[in-house]
Design an enzyme around this catalytic site. Structure first.
Site, mmCIF file in Angstrom:
data_model
loop_
_atom_site.group_PDB
_atom_site.id
_atom_site.type_symbol
_atom_site.label_atom_id
_atom_site.label_comp_id
_atom_site.label_asym_id
_atom_site.label_seq_id
_atom_site.Cartn_x
_atom_site.Cartn_y
_atom_site.Cartn_z
ATOM 1 N N GLY A 1 0.861 -1.192 0.000
ATOM 2 C CA GLY A 1 0.000 0.000 0.000
ATOM 3 C C GLY A 1 0.886 1.226 0.000
ATOM 4 N N ARG B 1 -2.690 13.654 -6.497
ATOM 5 C CA ARG B 1 -2.854 14.205 -5.139
ATOM 6 C C ARG B 1 -3.481 15.598 -5.181
ATOM 7 N NH1 ARG B 1 2.798 11.232 -3.417
ATOM 8 N NH2 ARG B 1 1.791 9.208 -3.084
ATOM 9 N N ILE C 1 -22.751 20.855 14.570
ATOM 10 C CA ILE C 1 -23.602 22.047 14.424
ATOM 11 C C ILE C 1 -25.040 21.635 14.114
ATOM 12 C CG2 ILE C 1 -24.068 24.035 12.891
ATOM 13 C CD1 ILE C 1 -20.961 24.366 12.733
ATOM 14 N N GLU D 1 -4.409 7.618 -2.432
ATOM 15 C CA GLU D 1 -3.368 8.353 -3.185
ATOM 16 C C GLU D 1 -2.272 8.883 -2.247
ATOM 17 O OE1 GLU D 1 -4.421 10.413 -6.674
ATOM 18 O OE2 GLU D 1 -6.257 9.268 -6.952
ATOM 19 N N GLU E 1 0.322 10.325 6.360
ATOM 20 C CA GLU E 1 1.693 10.023 6.812
ATOM 21 C C GLU E 1 2.657 10.024 5.616
ATOM 22 O OE1 GLU E 1 -1.109 8.380 7.698
ATOM 23 O OE2 GLU E 1 -1.179 8.986 9.800
HETATM 24 N N1 CAA Z 1 8.737 11.722 -9.079
HETATM 25 C C1 CAA Z 1 9.676 11.020 -9.729
HETATM 26 N N2 CAA Z 1 10.413 10.048 -9.155
HETATM 27 C C2 CAA Z 1 10.162 9.782 -7.863
HETATM 28 C C3 CAA Z 1 9.190 10.466 -7.115
HETATM 29 C C4 CAA Z 1 8.467 11.484 -7.777
HETATM 30 N N3 CAA Z 1 7.517 12.189 -7.170
HETATM 31 N N4 CAA Z 1 9.181 9.973 -5.871
HETATM 32 C C5 CAA Z 1 10.102 9.004 -5.818
HETATM 33 N N5 CAA Z 1 10.697 8.894 -7.032
HETATM 34 C C6 CAA Z 1 11.766 7.998 -7.419
HETATM 35 C C7 CAA Z 1 13.021 8.235 -6.563
HETATM 36 O O1 CAA Z 1 13.832 9.267 -7.124
HETATM 37 C C8 CAA Z 1 13.689 6.893 -6.623
HETATM 38 O O2 CAA Z 1 14.370 6.741 -7.848
HETATM 39 P P1 CAA Z 1 16.004 6.636 -7.920
HETATM 40 O O3 CAA Z 1 16.382 5.526 -6.980
HETATM 41 O O4 CAA Z 1 16.271 6.363 -9.351
HETATM 42 O O5 CAA Z 1 16.496 7.969 -7.450
HETATM 43 C C9 CAA Z 1 12.524 5.933 -6.681
HETATM 44 O O6 CAA Z 1 11.410 6.657 -7.153
HETATM 45 C C10 CAA Z 1 12.197 5.320 -5.335
HETATM 46 O O7 CAA Z 1 11.893 6.394 -4.460
HETATM 47 P P2 CAA Z 1 12.168 6.321 -2.912
HETATM 48 O O8 CAA Z 1 13.552 5.819 -2.664
HETATM 49 O O9 CAA Z 1 11.802 7.630 -2.343
HETATM 50 O O10 CAA Z 1 11.135 5.168 -2.486
HETATM 51 P P3 CAA Z 1 10.569 4.837 -1.064
HETATM 52 O O11 CAA Z 1 10.186 3.413 -1.122
HETATM 53 O O12 CAA Z 1 11.460 5.296 0.020
HETATM 54 O O13 CAA Z 1 9.261 5.786 -0.924
HETATM 55 C C11 CAA Z 1 7.074 6.616 -1.438
HETATM 56 C C12 CAA Z 1 8.432 6.119 -1.954
HETATM 57 C C13 CAA Z 1 7.050 8.115 -1.608
HETATM 58 C C14 CAA Z 1 6.809 6.270 -0.008
HETATM 59 C C15 CAA Z 1 6.079 5.898 -2.365
HETATM 60 O O14 CAA Z 1 6.175 4.506 -2.189
HETATM 61 C C16 CAA Z 1 4.653 6.364 -2.178
HETATM 62 O O15 CAA Z 1 4.285 7.414 -2.671
HETATM 63 N N6 CAA Z 1 3.840 5.538 -1.497
HETATM 64 C C17 CAA Z 1 2.417 5.786 -1.428
HETATM 65 C C18 CAA Z 1 1.721 5.071 -2.551
HETATM 66 C C19 CAA Z 1 0.408 5.662 -2.882
HETATM 67 O O16 CAA Z 1 0.222 6.878 -2.889
HETATM 68 N N7 CAA Z 1 -0.546 4.811 -3.209
HETATM 69 C C20 CAA Z 1 -1.821 5.258 -3.614
HETATM 70 C C21 CAA Z 1 -2.476 4.186 -4.412
HETATM 71 S S1 CAA Z 1 -3.265 4.777 -5.858
HETATM 72 C C22 CAA Z 1 -4.822 5.208 -5.369
HETATM 73 O O17 CAA Z 1 -5.140 5.374 -4.230
HETATM 74 C C23 CAA Z 1 -5.713 5.457 -6.520
HETATM 75 C C24 CAA Z 1 -7.136 5.317 -6.285
HETATM 76 O O18 CAA Z 1 -7.741 4.355 -6.704
HETATM 77 C C25 CAA Z 1 -7.913 6.455 -5.660
#
Ligand code: CAA
Length: 395
Positions: A131, A243, A337, A363, A367
Site C-alpha cells: 500500500g 494528489r 452544528i 493516493e 503520513e
Molecule cells: N517523481 C519522480 N520520481 C520519484 C518520485 C516522484 N515524485 N518519488 C520518488 N521517485 C523515485 C526516486 O527518485 C527513486 O528513484 P532513484 O532511486 O532512481 O532515485 C525511486 O522513485 C524510489 O523512491 P524512494 O527511494 O523515495 O522510495 P521509497 O520506497 O522510500 O518511498 C514513497 C516512496 C514516496 C513512499 C512511495 O512509495 C509512495 O508514494 N507511497 C504511497 C503510494 C500511494 O500513494 N498509493 C496510492 C495508491 S493509488 C490510489 O489510491 C488510486 C485510487 O484508486 C484512488
C-alpha cells in the site's frame, strides 16, 4: 504573481456547480445507501467533458488547465464524492499519465476513448501487501519475447468494476527493485482478468472499489508505458498530479459541509435566536471558513505550479495533507452544528463526514504526504513562492 480566475475558469466552475446541484444531488443519498454505481451520472460527466478535462482536444479532451479542473472537482465534491473520485482517477491518474508518457499509438487507441468517458480507466498500484510501501510490488510481468505474462492481485482499485482499461504496475525484474517495475495498459476483457466483489465501504459508497486478479494475462509488448523500468517513476509522477485532484476533492467536501452548516445555523433557533448568533457556533464557522480558505489557496497554488510546469510534488502533497485534514475536521464540526439532524442521512453532512475519511488515506496517506514533504524539506527542494498566486476569494 497574482491572478484572478478568468472567464473560462469561472464558466467551468459554474457548469460544475449546476451539474452537481441539478443532476447529482437528487439521488445522491439513495446511491450512497444502496451502493449503486452512478452509471447515468458518469455518462453525463463524459458528455459534459468532466472526464478528460486537461487532455488536449487532439485526443478528445477539453484542453483545460489544472485550475479549471480543481474548480470543477471542488463543486462536484461538495455533493457527490463517488462521482468526484471516478472523475479524479480518470483525469489525473489515467488520462494524464497516458498523455504525458504514452506513445502516439497508445494515445490514439486508448486516450481518445478515455478522455470522452466512452471508456473509464483504473490505476492499479496497491496490492494486499503493498500500500504505502509501493515499491514492494508482488505482481509480476514476465517478458515472453513477443508479450509479457502478467500475474498478481491488486486491491482497493477505484473504477475496478466499471473500467475498460487498467494501468497496471508490475515487477518485471525483481533484482532491480523499483527500477524493475513497469506499467502496462491492460484491457479488462482480456483473458485472465477477473474482478472481485465490490467493497462495502464507509464512504464514497457508490464508487466501485474492487480487488482485481490477473492470471496469465498476455500483454502485448507495445502496451508497456515508457522505457523499460520506468513504471515506478511513472506511478510517482502520476500520483503527484492525482494528489492535487484528491486535495480538491477534500476541499469540496469541507466547503460543502461548511455551506450546509452556515445555512442551518442561520435558520435553526435555540434560546431565542439563530444558533449562528451563539458564539459557540459562530466560532466554529469562523474556524471552518479560515481553514477552508487556507486549503483552497494550497490547492490552487499546487494547480498553478503544475500549469506553469514547475515542480509541484511538495505543493501537491501539502495541499492534500492540509485539505484532507480540514475535510475531516470540518465535517465532524458540521455534524455537531446540525445536532441530531446531522446524524441522519437527509441532511447530507453525515455522508460528507464519512467521505472525508478516505481523502486522508488514498493516493498516499497523510503520513506518506508528510514523508514526501519532509524529504523535500531536507533536500532544500521546497518551492517558496515569491508572490502567492491569489485566485478569486469569492466562493
Ligand atoms: N517523481 C519522480 N520520481 C520519484 C518520485 C516522484 N515524485 N518519488 C520518488 N521517485 C523515485 C526516486 O527518485 C527513486 O528513484 P532513484 O532511486 O532512481 O532515485 C525511486 O522513485 C524510489 O523512491 P524512494 O527511494 O523515495 O522510495 P521509497 O520506497 O522510500 O518511498 C514513497 C516512496 C514516496 C513512499 C512511495 O512509495 C509512495 O508514494 N507511497 C504511497 C503510494 C500511494 O500513494 N498509493 C496510492 C495508491 S493509488 C490510489 O489510491 C488510486 C485510487 O484508486 C484512488
Amino acid at each position: 504573481m497574482i491572478f484572478q480566475l478568468n472567464e473560462e475558469q469561472l464558466a467551468v466552475r459554474e457548469a460544475a456547480r449546476e451539474f452537481a446541484q441539478n443532476e447529482l444531488k437528487p439521488g445522491v443519498i439513495e446511491r450512497d445507501s444502496k451502493m449503486t454505481y452512478p452509471t447515468e451520472q458518469v455518462r453525463q460527466m463524459g458528455e459534459l467533458g468532466f472526464l478528460g478535462m486537461m487532455v488536449s482536444p487532439e485526443y478528445g479532451g477539453g484542453g483545460m488547465d489544472t485550475i479549471s479542473y480543481v474548480l470543477a472537482m471542488e463543486e462536484i465534491s461538495k455533493i457527490d464524492n463517488s462521482c468526484s473520485v471516478i472523475m479524479s482517477v480518470n483525469n489525473s491518474l489515467v488520462c494524464w499519465g497516458l498523455e504525458t508518457y504514452g506513445t502516439e499509438e497508445q494515445k490514439q487507441k486508448y486516450l481518445t476513448k478515455l478522455a470522452t468517458g466512452e471508456w473509464i480507466g483504473a490505476f492499479c498500484l496497491s496490492e494486499p501487501e503493498a500500500g504505502s510501501d509501493a515499491t514492494s510490488q508482488r505482481t509480476t510481468a514476465i517478458d515472453m519475447g513477443d508479450h509479457y505474462l502478467l500475474n498478481g492481485t491488486k486491491n482497493w482499485i477505484t473504477n475496478g468494476g466499471s473500467s475498460k482499461v487498467h494501468l497496471v504496475m508490475a515487477q518485471t525484474d525483481a533484482d532491480k527493485g523499483h527500477r524493475g517495475i513497469n506499467c502496462f495498459i491492460v484491457e479488462t476483457d482480456w483473458d485472465g482478468v477477473s474482478v472481485g466483489a465490490k467493497e462495502d465501504k464507509l464512504g464514497i459508497r457508490s464508487s466501485d472499489t474492487h480487488t482485481i486478479m490477473y492470471s496469465d494475462v498476455k500483454v502485448p509488448k507495445e502496451n508497456r508505458i515508457g522505457e523499460d523500468g520506468f513504471g515506478f517513476k511513472f506511478a510517482m509522477k502520476t500520483l503527484g498530479g492525482g494528489r492535487i485532484g484528491i486535495a480538491s476533492q477534500a476541499l469540496g467536501i469541507a466547503a460543502g459541509a461548511y455551506e450546509l452548516s452556515v445555512a442551518y445555523a442561520k435558520e435553526r433557533e435555540a434560546f431565542g435566536k439563530p444558533i449562528a448568533k451563539h458564539q459557540a457556533i459562530a466560532f466554529k464557522l469562523a474556524d471552518m471558513a479560515t481553514e477552508i480558505e487556507a486549503a483552497r489557496l494550497l490547492v490552487h497554488q499546487a494547480a498553478w505550479l503544475k500549469d506553469q510546469h514547475l515542480d509541484y510534488t511538495s505543493a501537491g502533497s501539502m495541499a492534500k495533507l492540509f485539505a484532507s485534514e480540514t475535510a475531516m475536521k470540518t465535517t465532524v464540526e458540521a455534524v455537531q452544528i446540525h445536532g441530531g439532524y446531522g446524524f441522519v442521512k437527509e441532511y447530507h453532512v453525515e455522508r460528507l463526514m464519512r467521505d472525508a475519511k478516505i481523502t486522508q488515506i488514498y493516493e498516499g496517506t497523510s503520513e506518506i504526504q508528510r514523508l514526501v514533504i519532509s524529504r523535500n524539506v531536507l533536500k532544500g527542494q521546497l518551492y517558496v513562492p515569491k508572490v502567492i498566486p491569489v485566485t478569486s476569494l469569492a466562493h
